[in-house]
Scaffold this active site. Structure first.
Site, PDB file in Angstrom:
ATOM      1  N   PRO A   1      48.489  86.833  19.419  1.00  0.00           N
ATOM      2  CA  PRO A   1      47.263  87.518  19.030  1.00  0.00           C
ATOM      3  C   PRO A   1      45.987  86.769  19.372  1.00  0.00           C
ATOM      4  O   PRO A   1      45.916  85.546  19.234  1.00  0.00           O
ATOM      5  CB  PRO A   1      47.406  87.678  17.513  1.00  0.00           C
ATOM      6  CG  PRO A   1      48.443  86.700  17.106  1.00  0.00           C
ATOM      7  CD  PRO A   1      49.367  86.566  18.272  1.00  0.00           C
ATOM      8  N   ASN A   2      45.027  87.524  19.823  1.00  0.00           N
ATOM      9  CA  ASN A   2      43.653  87.072  20.125  1.00  0.00           C
ATOM     10  C   ASN A   2      43.561  86.251  21.406  1.00  0.00           C
ATOM     11  O   ASN A   2      42.458  85.920  21.845  1.00  0.00           O
ATOM     12  CB  ASN A   2      43.045  86.299  18.938  1.00  0.00           C
ATOM     13  CG  ASN A   2      43.043  87.119  17.672  1.00  0.00           C
ATOM     14  OD1 ASN A   2      42.531  88.233  17.681  1.00  0.00           O
ATOM     15  ND2 ASN A   2      43.648  86.630  16.602  1.00  0.00           N
TER      16      ASN A   2
ATOM     17  N   ARG B   1      36.450  84.081  23.472  1.00  0.00           N
ATOM     18  CA  ARG B   1      36.721  83.775  22.076  1.00  0.00           C
ATOM     19  C   ARG B   1      36.434  82.294  21.783  1.00  0.00           C
ATOM     20  O   ARG B   1      37.039  81.419  22.414  1.00  0.00           O
ATOM     21  CB  ARG B   1      38.210  84.038  21.839  1.00  0.00           C
ATOM     22  CG  ARG B   1      38.729  83.576  20.529  1.00  0.00           C
ATOM     23  CD  ARG B   1      40.256  83.547  20.517  1.00  0.00           C
ATOM     24  NE  ARG B   1      40.712  83.199  19.197  1.00  0.00           N
ATOM     25  CZ  ARG B   1      41.929  82.798  18.909  1.00  0.00           C
ATOM     26  NH1 ARG B   1      42.850  82.708  19.862  1.00  0.00           N
ATOM     27  NH2 ARG B   1      42.245  82.487  17.673  1.00  0.00           N
TER      28      ARG B   1
ATOM     29  N   TYR C   1      38.396  77.002  22.600  1.00  0.00           N
ATOM     30  CA  TYR C   1      39.432  77.445  23.546  1.00  0.00           C
ATOM     31  C   TYR C   1      38.983  77.437  25.010  1.00  0.00           C
ATOM     32  O   TYR C   1      39.764  77.801  25.896  1.00  0.00           O
ATOM     33  CB  TYR C   1      39.916  78.852  23.155  1.00  0.00           C
ATOM     34  CG  TYR C   1      40.530  78.895  21.762  1.00  0.00           C
ATOM     35  CD1 TYR C   1      41.727  78.233  21.493  1.00  0.00           C
ATOM     36  CD2 TYR C   1      39.900  79.567  20.706  1.00  0.00           C
ATOM     37  CE1 TYR C   1      42.287  78.252  20.220  1.00  0.00           C
ATOM     38  CE2 TYR C   1      40.453  79.592  19.434  1.00  0.00           C
ATOM     39  CZ  TYR C   1      41.643  78.937  19.197  1.00  0.00           C
ATOM     40  OH  TYR C   1      42.194  78.955  17.946  1.00  0.00           O
TER      41      TYR C   1
ATOM     42  N   ASN D   1      52.807  80.684  23.198  1.00  0.00           N
ATOM     43  CA  ASN D   1      51.683  80.412  22.305  1.00  0.00           C
ATOM     44  C   ASN D   1      51.608  81.606  21.373  1.00  0.00           C
ATOM     45  O   ASN D   1      51.069  82.662  21.733  1.00  0.00           O
ATOM     46  CB  ASN D   1      50.378  80.241  23.082  1.00  0.00           C
ATOM     47  CG  ASN D   1      49.233  79.828  22.162  1.00  0.00           C
ATOM     48  OD1 ASN D   1      49.342  79.935  20.945  1.00  0.00           O
ATOM     49  ND2 ASN D   1      48.128  79.375  22.745  1.00  0.00           N
TER      50      ASN D   1
ATOM     51  N   ALA E   1      48.133  82.617  15.805  1.00  0.00           N
ATOM     52  CA  ALA E   1      48.220  82.435  14.349  1.00  0.00           C
ATOM     53  C   ALA E   1      49.608  82.763  13.798  1.00  0.00           C
ATOM     54  O   ALA E   1      49.975  82.279  12.715  1.00  0.00           O
ATOM     55  CB  ALA E   1      47.162  83.287  13.661  1.00  0.00           C
TER      56      ALA E   1
ATOM     57  N   GLU F   1      56.765  75.496  22.566  1.00  0.00           N
ATOM     58  CA  GLU F   1      55.608  75.976  21.798  1.00  0.00           C
ATOM     59  C   GLU F   1      54.356  75.316  22.351  1.00  0.00           C
ATOM     60  O   GLU F   1      54.325  74.091  22.493  1.00  0.00           O
ATOM     61  CB  GLU F   1      55.806  75.595  20.323  1.00  0.00           C
ATOM     62  CG  GLU F   1      54.589  75.899  19.469  1.00  0.00           C
ATOM     63  CD  GLU F   1      54.763  75.485  17.997  1.00  0.00           C
ATOM     64  OE1 GLU F   1      55.922  75.422  17.501  1.00  0.00           O
ATOM     65  OE2 GLU F   1      53.740  75.203  17.357  1.00  0.00           O
TER      66      GLU F   1
ATOM     67  N   HIS G   1      49.928  75.081  22.272  1.00  0.00           N
ATOM     68  CA  HIS G   1      48.623  75.413  21.696  1.00  0.00           C
ATOM     69  C   HIS G   1      47.543  74.820  22.573  1.00  0.00           C
ATOM     70  O   HIS G   1      47.684  73.685  23.067  1.00  0.00           O
ATOM     71  CB  HIS G   1      48.491  74.876  20.270  1.00  0.00           C
ATOM     72  CG  HIS G   1      49.543  75.425  19.368  1.00  0.00           C
ATOM     73  ND1 HIS G   1      49.511  76.727  18.917  1.00  0.00           N
ATOM     74  CD2 HIS G   1      50.681  74.880  18.909  1.00  0.00           C
ATOM     75  CE1 HIS G   1      50.601  76.942  18.202  1.00  0.00           C
ATOM     76  NE2 HIS G   1      51.331  75.846  18.182  1.00  0.00           N
TER      77      HIS G   1
ATOM     78  N   ARG H   1      42.940  70.330  13.100  1.00  0.00           N
ATOM     79  CA  ARG H   1      42.204  71.466  12.549  1.00  0.00           C
ATOM     80  C   ARG H   1      42.578  71.678  11.079  1.00  0.00           C
ATOM     81  O   ARG H   1      43.123  70.788  10.449  1.00  0.00           O
ATOM     82  CB  ARG H   1      42.468  72.703  13.412  1.00  0.00           C
ATOM     83  CG  ARG H   1      42.026  72.474  14.872  1.00  0.00           C
ATOM     84  CD  ARG H   1      42.234  73.679  15.752  1.00  0.00           C
ATOM     85  NE  ARG H   1      41.407  74.801  15.317  1.00  0.00           N
ATOM     86  CZ  ARG H   1      41.519  76.047  15.797  1.00  0.00           C
ATOM     87  NH1 ARG H   1      42.432  76.317  16.722  1.00  0.00           N
ATOM     88  NH2 ARG H   1      40.740  77.008  15.353  1.00  0.00           N
TER      89      ARG H   1
HETATM   90  C1  DQA Z   1      46.273  78.426  18.908  1.00  0.00           C
HETATM   91  C2  DQA Z   1      46.074  77.720  17.569  1.00  0.00           C
HETATM   92  C3  DQA Z   1      46.316  78.685  16.421  1.00  0.00           C
HETATM   93  O1  DQA Z   1      46.118  78.015  15.177  1.00  0.00           O
HETATM   94  C4  DQA Z   1      45.333  79.843  16.496  1.00  0.00           C
HETATM   95  O2  DQA Z   1      45.583  80.766  15.470  1.00  0.00           O
HETATM   96  C5  DQA Z   1      45.334  80.510  17.832  1.00  0.00           C
HETATM   97  C6  DQA Z   1      45.426  79.674  19.032  1.00  0.00           C
HETATM   98  C7  DQA Z   1      45.927  77.504  20.095  1.00  0.00           C
HETATM   99  O3  DQA Z   1      46.316  77.830  21.209  1.00  0.00           O
HETATM  100  O4  DQA Z   1      45.242  76.488  19.921  1.00  0.00           O
HETATM  101  O5  DQA Z   1      45.184  81.712  17.937  1.00  0.00           O
HETATM  102  O6  DQA Z   1      47.656  78.776  19.032  1.00  0.00           O
END
Ligand code: DQA
Length: 141
Positions: free
Chosen positions: A9-10, A17, A22, A71, A74, A95, A97, A104
């Site tokens: 998501p996102n 964003r 990011y 990835n 959240a 995994e 990020h 964070r």
């Molecule tokens: C994320 C870190 C997550 O905590 C966050 O909710 C994201 C992006 C990252 O790539 O740093 O959406 O996965």
């Protein structure tokens, strides 16, 4: 190697964003660079904002590809269902990020995914994806 990247998501809004967290590059632009950097690998890309669609994609490719770079955004911190999907398949999952989740908020420190993954890469910006692919290639040797 056949490698499936799955973004949650996102992450469709990368580039727009929170660029201070990011970065300002879209994932589509980065993906072109990544595919050019790894001509020896077939790289497939999927993004969804829906938990169920991410699970369906893991089921679809998870007995076929040589590795999944995930990835989960959240959902990393909330989804036992995605963690169970990872445990259910045979392809190794890394995994990733973009940000360093451990630097964070505390709610981002816990990951449901990690224990079912080959490894975790966090905090190298978009280059986290490149490092994940290199990790999959090293593990395959
Ligand atoms: C994320 C870190 C997550 O905590 C966050 O909710 C994201 C992006 C990252 O790539 O740093 O959406 O996965």
């Amino acid at each position: 190697m056949k490698i499936q990247i799955i973004n949650g998501p996102n992450l469709n809004l990368l580039g727009k964003r929170e660029p201070e967290v990011y970065g300002s590059k879209s994932f589509e632009d980065y993906l072109n660079e990544l595919s050019a950097a790894f001509p020896q690998h077939e790289i497939f890309y999927f993004q969804s904002n829906s938990e169920g669609e991410i699970i369906d994609k893991i089921h679809e490719v998870g007995f076929d590809v040589d590795g999944i770079v995930l990835n989960a955004g959240a959902f990393t911190h909330t989804s036992l269902a995605i963690a169970d999907a990872i445990a259910s398949i045979s392809s190794p999952v890394v995994e990733v990020h973009i940000s360093n989740v451990h630097a964070r908020e505390a709610c981002r420190h816990h990951t449901f995914m990690a224990k079912n993954c080959l490894g975790v890469i966090s905090g190298f910006g978009l280059e986290s994806y490149r490092l994940a692919i290199q990790g999959l290639a090293v593990a395959k040797r």
